[in-house]
Design a protein around this motif. Sequence first.
Motif, PDB file in Angstrom:
ATOM      1  N   SER A 125      -2.455  -4.038   4.398  1.00 44.43           N
ATOM      2  CA  SER A 125      -1.791  -3.125   3.443  1.00 44.43           C
ATOM      3  C   SER A 125      -0.264  -3.198   3.454  1.00 44.43           C
ATOM      4  O   SER A 125       0.346  -3.178   2.381  1.00 44.43           O
ATOM      5  N   GLY A 180      -0.196   2.486  -1.657  1.00 47.22           N
ATOM      6  CA  GLY A 180       0.639   3.337  -2.512  1.00 47.22           C
ATOM      7  C   GLY A 180       1.683   4.110  -1.719  1.00 47.22           C
ATOM      8  O   GLY A 180       2.834   4.247  -2.158  1.00 47.22           O
ATOM      9  N   ASP A 221      -6.182  13.492  -3.257  1.00 46.40           N
ATOM     10  CA  ASP A 221      -6.016  14.148  -1.953  1.00 46.40           C
ATOM     11  C   ASP A 221      -4.693  14.913  -1.983  1.00 46.40           C
ATOM     12  O   ASP A 221      -3.608  14.326  -1.916  1.00 46.40           O
ATOM     13  N   GLY A 260      -1.724  -9.153   0.586  1.00 43.56           N
ATOM     14  CA  GLY A 260      -2.825  -8.985   1.536  1.00 43.56           C
ATOM     15  C   GLY A 260      -3.537 -10.292   1.826  1.00 43.56           C
ATOM     16  O   GLY A 260      -3.800 -10.627   2.991  1.00 43.56           O
TER      17      GLY A 260
HETATM   18  P1  NAD Z   1      -6.745   3.474  -0.253  1.00 42.26           P
HETATM   19  O1  NAD Z   1      -8.186   3.848  -0.342  1.00 42.26           O
HETATM   20  O2  NAD Z   1      -6.065   3.529   1.070  1.00 42.26           O
HETATM   21  O3  NAD Z   1      -5.890   4.377  -1.259  1.00 42.26           O
HETATM   22  C1  NAD Z   1      -6.311   4.749  -2.532  1.00 42.26           C
HETATM   23  C2  NAD Z   1      -5.710   6.119  -2.813  1.00 42.26           C
HETATM   24  O4  NAD Z   1      -5.977   6.461  -4.172  1.00 42.26           O
HETATM   25  C3  NAD Z   1      -6.308   7.235  -1.952  1.00 42.26           C
HETATM   26  O5  NAD Z   1      -5.267   8.014  -1.400  1.00 42.26           O
HETATM   27  C4  NAD Z   1      -7.156   8.017  -2.941  1.00 42.26           C
HETATM   28  O6  NAD Z   1      -7.267   9.398  -2.595  1.00 42.26           O
HETATM   29  C5  NAD Z   1      -6.373   7.820  -4.220  1.00 42.26           C
HETATM   30  N1  NAD Z   1      -7.125   8.053  -5.448  1.00 42.26           N
HETATM   31  C6  NAD Z   1      -8.426   7.817  -5.701  1.00 42.26           C
HETATM   32  N2  NAD Z   1      -8.727   8.168  -6.962  1.00 42.26           N
HETATM   33  C7  NAD Z   1      -7.581   8.602  -7.530  1.00 42.26           C
HETATM   34  C8  NAD Z   1      -7.245   9.092  -8.810  1.00 42.26           C
HETATM   35  N3  NAD Z   1      -8.147   9.220  -9.778  1.00 42.26           N
HETATM   36  N4  NAD Z   1      -5.966   9.446  -9.044  1.00 42.26           N
HETATM   37  C9  NAD Z   1      -5.028   9.341  -8.073  1.00 42.26           C
HETATM   38  N5  NAD Z   1      -5.297   8.903  -6.837  1.00 42.26           N
HETATM   39  C10 NAD Z   1      -6.560   8.543  -6.570  1.00 42.26           C
HETATM   40  O7  NAD Z   1      -6.647   2.014  -0.906  1.00 42.26           O
HETATM   41  P2  NAD Z   1      -5.467   0.960  -0.740  1.00 42.26           P
HETATM   42  O8  NAD Z   1      -5.818   0.022   0.359  1.00 42.26           O
HETATM   43  O9  NAD Z   1      -4.164   1.672  -0.734  1.00 42.26           O
HETATM   44  O10 NAD Z   1      -5.626   0.131  -2.087  1.00 42.26           O
HETATM   45  C11 NAD Z   1      -5.203   0.669  -3.329  1.00 42.26           C
HETATM   46  C12 NAD Z   1      -5.576  -0.285  -4.458  1.00 42.26           C
HETATM   47  O11 NAD Z   1      -4.967  -1.555  -4.230  1.00 42.26           O
HETATM   48  C13 NAD Z   1      -7.071  -0.572  -4.571  1.00 42.26           C
HETATM   49  O12 NAD Z   1      -7.386  -0.785  -5.936  1.00 42.26           O
HETATM   50  C14 NAD Z   1      -7.239  -1.867  -3.808  1.00 42.26           C
HETATM   51  O13 NAD Z   1      -8.364  -2.596  -4.258  1.00 42.26           O
HETATM   52  C15 NAD Z   1      -5.953  -2.577  -4.171  1.00 42.26           C
HETATM   53  N6  NAD Z   1      -5.544  -3.583  -3.185  1.00 42.26           N
HETATM   54  C16 NAD Z   1      -5.331  -3.245  -1.894  1.00 42.26           C
HETATM   55  C17 NAD Z   1      -4.928  -4.210  -0.971  1.00 42.26           C
HETATM   56  C18 NAD Z   1      -4.661  -3.862   0.469  1.00 42.26           C
HETATM   57  O14 NAD Z   1      -4.072  -4.685   1.176  1.00 42.26           O
HETATM   58  N7  NAD Z   1      -5.037  -2.680   0.936  1.00 42.26           N
HETATM   59  C19 NAD Z   1      -4.749  -5.541  -1.399  1.00 42.26           C
HETATM   60  C20 NAD Z   1      -4.944  -5.868  -2.746  1.00 42.26           C
HETATM   61  C21 NAD Z   1      -5.349  -4.867  -3.628  1.00 42.26           C
END
Ligand code: NAD
Length: 353
Positions: free
Chosen positions: A152, A189, A209, A294
């Motif tokens: 992340s 985020g 959240d 990532g």
């Molecule tokens: P995460 O689960 O840690 O965070 C997602 C956040 O979004 C959570 O805090 C959740 O409560 C919030 N959320 C869910 N529904 C929501 C809504 N309707 N409105 C507002 N907030 C909402 O996930 P992450 O690892 O931070 O990944 C975020 C996005 O990035 C995902 O789509 C993931 O596939 C993509 N992504 C992540 C990585 C990585 O390295 N973690 C790499 C490439 C892509």
Amino acid sequence: MEIFGHPDFDGHEQVVFGSDTAAGLRAIIAIHNTHRGPAMGGCRVFPYAGEAAALRDVLRLSRGMTYKSALAELPVGGGKAVVMANPGRDKTPALLAALGRLIDSLGGRYVTAEDSGTTVADLRTVAQETPHVTGIRERRGLDGGIASGDPSPATAYGVFLGLQVAVAHRLGRGLEGLTVSVQGLGAVGWRLAEQLRAAGARLQVSDIDGERVARAVRELDARPVAPEDIATEPADVLAPCALGGVLNASTVAALRVAVVAGAANNQLDSPAEDEALRRRGILYAPDYAINAGGIIDVAFEHLGDYDAASVRRHIERIPRTLDIIFRRADAEGLPTGTVADRLAEERFRAGAR
Ligand code: NAD
């Protein structure tokens, strides 16, 4: 069920159906393309409604990995594994070991990693049967702390740099005083929001959240916005960092931003939105181009030469790739998502240099 004639087959090199009755394993591994190197992509464990649903998912996801890694100029190809099982109930050590043996039987043509339904602990069990697993080692991560394969911080850094180049391209300015809506304050985020704030941007944030939102208000001077409103709130930039499909026909029509640049996968609900964004004059940073930090992080771990400085330098190529996409899109009058696909195809057909 058609395999070679499947609508999502798209020239896959190999599709392997693996089963171990005693261990309860039913898995499909799809290797889309290995021109640049071994097929790399996560393993998803999901209670699919049937084989057709699992096959469709694995074909689409593995193809997506070829595009993502090629665009990120990594010496790896695209693949993915899906296990038809309930991650909360069925992930026994025996099942994970059987999965490891299946992956091992491919001799390194496919390298697995974490995805939804799998954890670092699961993958360490898989790794007892095969070396072809990444994203599991304890090492000093991008942000200096000991990371257990968590990509992340690397993703967030790439998105931050990509957002900056998108803003420079469309608005001809830096981040100071810019208003950015961050949708989702999770692993990526939150880190993105911190970097934007440090660079002088004004933040509007939402998350389902409430605790995370309250913390952003306290620590990042952010303005809270309701989850149902964040995508259409007036701002300079929308950074989707929660769910896929956020850019659909109705949100694209209602957006009040100049740039969309965020981490979420599969932001476009359908290819039509790519063109709709272009027509509205909104610059879209293609999701798999901007969120490649990532895969860069876990690919370096697998290639065995992991050091945070090299990973950082490779992530710093993301804005250069985005700049190529933006200029080409302008010159050819094409949407940015289409140009990203074409550039990725050029890069994976050519193979790794
Ligand atoms: P995460 O689960 O840690 O965070 C997602 C956040 O979004 C959570 O805090 C959740 O409560 C919030 N959320 C869910 N529904 C929501 C809504 N309707 N409105 C507002 N907030 C909402 O996930 P992450 O690892 O931070 O990944 C975020 C996005 O990035 C995902 O789509 C993931 O596939 C993509 N992504 C992540 C990585 C990585 O390295 N973690 C790499 C490439 C892509």
